[in-house]
Design an enzyme around this catalytic site. Structure first.
Site: not given
Ligand code: ADP
Ligand SMILES: Cc1cn([C@H]2C[C@H](O)[C@@H](COP(=O)(O)O)O2)c(=O)[nH]c1=O
Length: 221
Positions: A9-11, A14-15, A86-87, A172
């Site tokens: 998914g995108t950043m 919730g991954k 992850d990542e 990052v």
């Molecule tokens: N303050 C908050 N309250 C509720 N949900 C939150 C809050 N902050 C972040 N989130 C949830 O956490 C999600 C991001 O989770 P995260 O696992 O860190 O994402 P990812 O790993 O995909 O980048 C957001 O889409 C949102 O649903």
């Molecule tokens: C789009 C994009 C992202 N990144 C980096 C930025 C963050 O450190 C991670 C993604 O973390 P998340 O848990 O999924 O939010 O990736 C990057 O290095 N380059 C890119 O183009």
């Protein structure tokens, strides 16, 4: 049958939260996972979610052989029932091949989590290999949203608040999409394809809305 599953998914969709939930549900039933991450925002050897949860992880270094690492754990008496990575976008393609071998030869489930495309909407090499090899690709159910309200499907990078489409693939950083976020030197914002193509971030949309050019004009005056 054990599987290689790619949760993508995108950043900010919730991954990492899902990775921590899978870990919690399995470990609370007595299973033992091996958790890998790479370049987590919380630091080396961490898997963290924006919801505030964090766990220890093995930092997946450049050139690390995942298959050899899991075999090493097992042969030194450790127990491994499943693997979380992850990542995973940051992994080299050959490391993804090693994860597939963990599934096929060691018969362990491997759950990989990562963003599919970078800020230019190009595949990360690790994600490309996951798309090629995964038994299943799962798109997360929690929708990250573009500022326009559409489902966000793309990741934009901003430098000093302006969207860029050139630069190193890996930098990052964190999302800075909401109105109250302080401007970061390098930040990210999730967008729908339309606004990614037009390079319209929430900041440029706000600026356009405030511009006198687009204010409604009273033609009677
Ligand atoms: N303050 C908050 N309250 C509720 N949900 C939150 C809050 N902050 C972040 N989130 C949830 O956490 C999600 C991001 O989770 P995260 O696992 O860190 O994402 P990812 O790993 O995909 O980048 C957001 O889409 C949102 O649903
Ligand atoms: C789009 C994009 C992202 N990144 C980096 C930025 C963050 O450190 C991670 C993604 O973390 P998340 O848990 O999924 O939010 O990736 C990057 O290095 N380059 C890119 O183009």
């Amino acid at each position: 049958m054990p599987e290689l599953v790619f949760f993508s998914g995108t950043m900010d969709c919730g991954k990492s939260t899902l990775a921590l939930q899978i870990e919690h549900n399995r470990s609370s039933r007595g299973l033992q996972g091996l958790i890998y991450s790479r370049n987590d925002r919380a630091g080396r050897g961490k898997l963290s979610s924006r919801l505030g949860l964090v766990t220890e992880a093995v930092e997946a270094a450049d050139g690390m052989d995942f298959y050899a690492h899991v075999v090493g754990q097992l042969s030194s008496g450790g127990r491994v029932d499943y693997v979380i990575a992850d990542e995973a976008q940051f992994l080299a393609p050959e490391q993804v091949d090693q994860l597939a071998r963990v599934v096929d030869d060691l018969e362990l489930d491997v759950f990989a989590f990562g963003i599919t495309t970078d800020f230019r909407s190009k595949l990360f090499p690790g994600s490309q290999r996951l798309v090629e090899l995964a038994d299943r690709i799962e798109v997360l159910q929690v929708e990250a949203l573009c500022w326009c309200g559409a489902r966000a499907t793309h990741n934009a990078r901003t430098v000093d608040g302006r969207m860029v489409v050139e630069g190193a693939q890996v930098v990052v950083g964190d999302v800075v999409g909401d109105v109250d976020s302080p401007p970061a030197e390098v930040g990210y914002e999730v967008l729908c394809r339309r606004h990614h193509r037009r390079r319209q971030t929430s900041a440029t949309a706000r600026a356009a809305a405030l511009s006198p050019d687009v204010l409604p004009v009273d033609s009677t005056k």
